[in-house]
Design a protein around this motif. Structure first.
Motif, PDB file in Angstrom:
ATOM      1  N   ALA A   1     -73.018 -54.523 -19.356  1.00 27.39           N
ATOM      2  CA  ALA A   1     -72.456 -55.401 -20.386  1.00 27.39           C
ATOM      3  C   ALA A   1     -73.543 -55.821 -21.369  1.00 27.39           C
ATOM      4  CB  ALA A   1     -71.836 -56.635 -19.741  1.00 27.39           C
TER       5      ALA A   1
ATOM      6  N   PRO B   1     -67.360 -51.206 -15.838  1.00 24.34           N
ATOM      7  CA  PRO B   1     -67.293 -52.336 -16.757  1.00 24.34           C
ATOM      8  C   PRO B   1     -65.902 -52.443 -17.381  1.00 24.34           C
ATOM      9  CG  PRO B   1     -68.547 -50.542 -17.732  1.00 24.34           C
ATOM     10  CD  PRO B   1     -68.215 -50.140 -16.317  1.00 24.34           C
TER      11      PRO B   1
ATOM     12  N   SER C   1     -65.018 -54.939 -22.980  1.00 22.01           N
ATOM     13  CA  SER C   1     -66.287 -55.639 -23.116  1.00 22.01           C
ATOM     14  C   SER C   1     -67.314 -54.728 -23.772  1.00 22.01           C
ATOM     15  CB  SER C   1     -66.820 -56.075 -21.751  1.00 22.01           C
ATOM     16  OG  SER C   1     -65.953 -57.015 -21.176  1.00 22.01           O
TER      17      SER C   1
ATOM     18  N   CYS D   1     -76.710 -46.233 -20.407  1.00 26.69           N
ATOM     19  CA  CYS D   1     -76.477 -47.559 -19.827  1.00 26.69           C
ATOM     20  C   CYS D   1     -75.013 -47.943 -19.996  1.00 26.69           C
ATOM     21  CB  CYS D   1     -77.374 -48.600 -20.488  1.00 26.69           C
ATOM     22  SG  CYS D   1     -77.257 -50.232 -19.707  1.00 26.69           S
ATOM     23  N   ARG D   2     -74.439 -48.486 -18.949  1.00 28.61           N
ATOM     24  CA  ARG D   2     -73.043 -48.942 -18.990  1.00 28.61           C
ATOM     25  C   ARG D   2     -72.947 -50.431 -18.717  1.00 28.61           C
ATOM     26  NH1 ARG D   2     -70.278 -46.060 -21.760  1.00 28.61           N
ATOM     27  NH2 ARG D   2     -68.380 -46.694 -20.732  1.00 28.61           N
TER      28      ARG D   2
ATOM     29  N   ILE E   1     -70.680 -52.783 -24.448  1.00 31.51           N
ATOM     30  CA  ILE E   1     -71.702 -52.293 -23.528  1.00 31.51           C
ATOM     31  C   ILE E   1     -73.002 -52.011 -24.273  1.00 31.51           C
ATOM     32  CG2 ILE E   1     -70.047 -51.335 -21.884  1.00 31.51           C
ATOM     33  CD1 ILE E   1     -70.818 -48.554 -23.037  1.00 31.51           C
ATOM     34  N   CYS E   2     -74.056 -51.941 -23.538  1.00 28.62           N
ATOM     35  CA  CYS E   2     -75.394 -51.700 -24.057  1.00 28.62           C
ATOM     36  C   CYS E   2     -75.463 -50.364 -24.786  1.00 28.62           C
ATOM     37  CB  CYS E   2     -76.381 -51.722 -22.889  1.00 28.62           C
ATOM     38  SG  CYS E   2     -78.104 -51.457 -23.356  1.00 28.62           S
TER      39      CYS E   2
ATOM     40  N   CYS F   1     -78.201 -54.862 -23.169  1.00 29.13           N
ATOM     41  CA  CYS F   1     -78.127 -55.660 -21.949  1.00 29.13           C
ATOM     42  C   CYS F   1     -79.492 -56.345 -21.802  1.00 29.13           C
ATOM     43  CB  CYS F   1     -77.817 -54.774 -20.740  1.00 29.13           C
ATOM     44  SG  CYS F   1     -79.105 -53.566 -20.338  1.00 29.13           S
TER      45      CYS F   1
END
Length: 78
Positions: free
Chosen positions: A18, A3, A7, A15-16, A9-10, A42
């Motif tokens: 967006a 990612p 930006s 979790c990676r 991230i979650c 996300c």
């Protein structure tokens, strides 16, 4: 593909993806009523994170990230 580091991230563990949602919450035992902490989610983890906060009575609002960041409709507008 990794990612974009700029930006959001979650917030779900591991979790990676967006983030596309902002979950605004507070713990009434620790925070004043108007204070809002945020988790990002996300699409896949929105429901899971919302339920986690809701069960504890912490969830206050779920807003699309684009709306949260918008100066016209964000939390500091008005």
């Amino acid at each position: 593909m990794l990612p974009d580091p700029d930006s959001p991230i979650c917030s779900a563990k591991g979790c990676r993806a967006a983030a596309v949602w902002v979950l605004a919450w507070n713990n009434p035992k620790l925070h004043t009523p108007e204070r809002r902490k945020t988790w990002l989610a996300c699409e896949e983890h929105r429901e899971h994170l919302s339920k986690f906060l809701s069960v504890r009575g912490f969830l206050k609002d779920v807003v699309a990230l684009a709306e949260w960041e918008s100066p016209e409709s964000g939390p500091s507008a008005g």
